[in-house]
Every structure is written in structure tokens, then in C-alpha cells.
Design an enzyme around this catalytic site. Structure first.
Site, PDB file in Angstrom:
ATOM      1  N   ARG A 232       0.851  -1.188   0.000  1.00  0.00           N
ATOM      2  CA  ARG A 232       0.000   0.000   0.000  1.00  0.00           C
ATOM      3  C   ARG A 232       0.888   1.239   0.000  1.00  0.00           C
ATOM      4  NH1 ARG A 232      -3.533  -2.669  -1.576  1.00  0.00           N
ATOM      5  NH2 ARG A 232      -5.525  -3.142  -0.590  1.00  0.00           N
ATOM      6  N   GLU A 261      -3.995   7.204  -4.838  1.00  0.00           N
ATOM      7  CA  GLU A 261      -4.290   6.653  -6.172  1.00  0.00           C
ATOM      8  C   GLU A 261      -5.608   7.176  -6.720  1.00  0.00           C
ATOM      9  OE1 GLU A 261      -4.054   2.399  -5.731  1.00  0.00           O
ATOM     10  OE2 GLU A 261      -2.035   2.536  -4.928  1.00  0.00           O
ATOM     11  N   HIS A 279      -1.051   0.256 -10.120  1.00  0.00           N
ATOM     12  CA  HIS A 279      -1.689  -0.708  -9.195  1.00  0.00           C
ATOM     13  C   HIS A 279      -2.314  -1.881  -9.966  1.00  0.00           C
ATOM     14  CE1 HIS A 279      -3.831  -1.221  -5.060  1.00  0.00           C
ATOM     15  NE2 HIS A 279      -3.540  -2.378  -5.604  1.00  0.00           N
TER      16      HIS A 279
END
Ligand code: 8YV
Length: 316
Positions: A232, A261, A279
Site C-alpha cells: 500500500r 491513487e 496498481h
């Protein structure tokens, strides 16, 4: 026959949405003109909620669903889900661990090799016609180097097995030592960073790991070593990382996750010593389908047996 009402928070894989709407009276929350007003009137009708690691489940949402009994999450990370409030209410939470270990570990190794050998940077170099003027500069060897893993859960262990295939020496730092693992334990993150050539972040997100990778840790990692993050964005102090990359405090970084994000800071995007992925670690057709199947199975299992198939653990 009336079908069970299932609330959907955020979009899911299209085929999962289709499968869920064939089985349940699926209600996409985002389609309501005023989700808050909708929940005030109809919130009590939902016993099931489906969401993703990305969208999560807030405290407010749980509170607006007084009959909620089960949450099914698409993803392994549950840092965006208020697990404490849900568990206090006896709500079960299903999630999708294990099925994504391989693809996330593959991505971790891809990032590690790319940032060391500069495949992405050299691809840009070739396309820009630079090869016609000079060969690409020498890069850093991967095989046989030292890999430090932060967080040696299921994904960390899968990465370690792959790295062993590259003859890497492996050590790890974790909340607790795991005596079943064949790797040396470093009792502090600082000593792991000092020791390794590659620091791989594979811990979970959330407040406990917030900014674990600080400017101090980056200094310990040093100018010849690399940072990789597939967990993360919150685990890294992103501003400190950008400064470290700009100033050569570390050699480079391979990242799949970010603090905010999908916003990736311009300063980070400008850096040639950073490999930046959007991601995508679990984003293969095969793995996303396996995750979707488990999201579905967790709900089926709950509504048949009163228990999800794979539950988010309760705090110890
Ligand atoms: C998710 C992830 O698929 O599983 C996780 O925790 O980060 C990804 O694999 C993605 O966030 C979609 O929710």
C-alpha cells in the site's frame, strides 16, 4: 420468490456484477441520485454488502445498514474497510487472499528486475533513438543479491520463493519472527534496510504500518540500493521517497501503489530511476476471475451456512 437484497459499493469486475445480479437483488449504491437519502430510507433492507479493497467500507456506511450481516470484499487488503466496527456488530467479512499471491509476487519480481536492470528506462531510450548515438549505460545485477522483505505473510513468502530462484540471499522483518521460515529474521527495519540491496515492502496497509518507510529508513537503504512496493502507498512516506530519489539517497524505486491513487505526483513521474505501475499487481484475467469467484462464494457460503468461506481475521 423474493431474492436477497445486496448492496454494491463501487464498481466490480463486469462478469462479477453480472453473476451477482443473476443471484441477488443487486443494488448499485452509486446509481442512486442521493446515496445518503437512499440509505436513510432503504438502508435497513440490506443484509449483504459487496465492495472492493479499493472502494472499501466506511464506518458511516456500516452504520447506515442496521440489518447488515455480511460484507464480501474483492481484494486481500482491508485497510479501507472499518473491520473493527463490522466485527463489533458481528458482521462477517469475506475477502480474497491466496488466489492473488502468485500474480502479486510475479509483479514484485518484475518491478525489482526492471528497476535494477532499467528495462523500462532502456525501452524509452531505444524508442527515442538514443541507441543510435551510444549504448545504454551499465545497470545493476539482480541474481545473488540481498533481498530484505518487510512483511512476510502469504505474499512476502511467495516473493521469497521466487527470489530464491534468482539465488538471492533473503532476510525479513515482521511484527513477529516466524520460526517456520528458512530466512534470517532482522529484529529492526533499520538493520534490514542497512543490510539489503533491495527492500521489498509486502506488509499490509493501515495505521500500524503508516509511513514505516521514512526518510531515516531510506538513508539506511543507501545510494546503491532499491525500494520496491507492492503493498500500500501508505506504508511509504511518499514525499521523503521523492526527495530520496531526486537526491540519489537511494538508487531507485519500483512502485505499484501510491499514497493517493490514481494521483501520482508529477515529481515522481519525472524520475527516470522510478518504475511506476498503475496498481496492477493482481490484474490478470485469471487472478481477477479467481478473486471474483471467491467474492461470490463468500456470499453464497454465508447465505447458506451462516459463515463466509474465507473471513478477514478478528483482531487479536
Ligand atoms: C485489488 C489489492 O484487486 O487485493 C488488494 O488488496 O490491492 C488489489 O489486488 C484492487 O485494489 C481492487 O480492489
Amino acid at each position: 420468490m423474493t431474492r436477497t437484497k445486496l448492496l454494491m459499493n463501487g464498481r466490480l469486475l463486469p462478469q462479477l456484477e453480472v453473476a451477482l445480479s443473476a443471484e441477488y437483488d443487486l443494488c448499485p449504491l452509486w446509481q442512486q441520485s442521493s446515496p445518503d437519502d437512499f440509505l436513510k430510507v432503504q438502508g435497513h433492507e440490506f443484509s449483504g454488502l459487496v465492495s472492493s479493497a479499493k472502494t472499501g467500507v466506511s464506518t458511516a456506511l456500516i452504520k447506515s445498514l442496521p440489518a447488515l450481516k455480511v460484507i464480501s470484499i474483492f481484494g486481500v487488503g482491508y485497510d479501507a474497510v472499518d473491520v473493527t466496527t463490522a466485527h463489533q456488530r458481528g458482521i462477517q467479512i469475506g475477502y480474497t487472499p491466496e488466489v492473488l499471491n502468485d500474480c502479486v509476487a510475479d509483479t514484485a519480481m518484475g518491478l525489482l528486475i526492471d528497476v535494477a536492470r532499467q528495462f523500462s528506462a532502456s525501452d524509452r531510450y531505444l524508442r527515442a533513438g538514443q541507441w543510435l548515438k551510444a549504448p545504454f549505460p551499465l545497470t545493476t545485477r539482480v541474481s545473488g543479491k540481498r533481498l530484505g522483505i518487510v512483511g512476510i505473510g502469504r505474499i512476502g513468502q511467495t516473493i521469497a520463493r521466487r527470489a530464491s530462484g534468482f539465488d538471492m540471499e533473503i532476510r525479513y522483518h515482521n511484527r513477529r519472527q516466524n520460526p517456520n521460515l528458512p530466512y534470517a529474521y532482522e529484529p529492526s527495519l533499520a538493520s534490514l534496510a542497512e543490510w539489503c540491496d533491495f527492500l521489498m515492502v509486502a506488509s499490509s496497509g493501515g495505521p500500524e504500518t503508516q509511513h514505516l518507510i521514512s526518510s531515516d529508513i531510506l538513508k539506511k537503504l543507501g545510494p546503491n540500493s532499491f525500494l520496491i512496493n507492492i503493498s500500500r502507498g501508505s506504508v511509504i512516506d511518499e514525499q521523503a521517497l521523492i526527495e530520496a530519489l531526486e537526491q540519489g539517497v537511494i538508487a531507485g524505486a519500483g512502485l505499484d501503489v501510491y499514497a493517493d491513487e490514481p494521483n501520482v505526483p508529477e515529481r515522481l513521474r519525472r524520475l527516470d530511476n522510478a518504475v511506476l505501475l498503475p496498481h496492477l499487481a493482481s490484474a490478470t484475467r485469471e487472478t481477477r476471475q479467481a478473486m471474483a469467484d471467491l467474492v461470490f462464494d463468500n456470499l453464497t457460503s454465508y447465505f447458506k451456512t451462516g459463515r463466509v468461506k474465507v473471513a478477514v481475521p478478528t483482531a487479536n
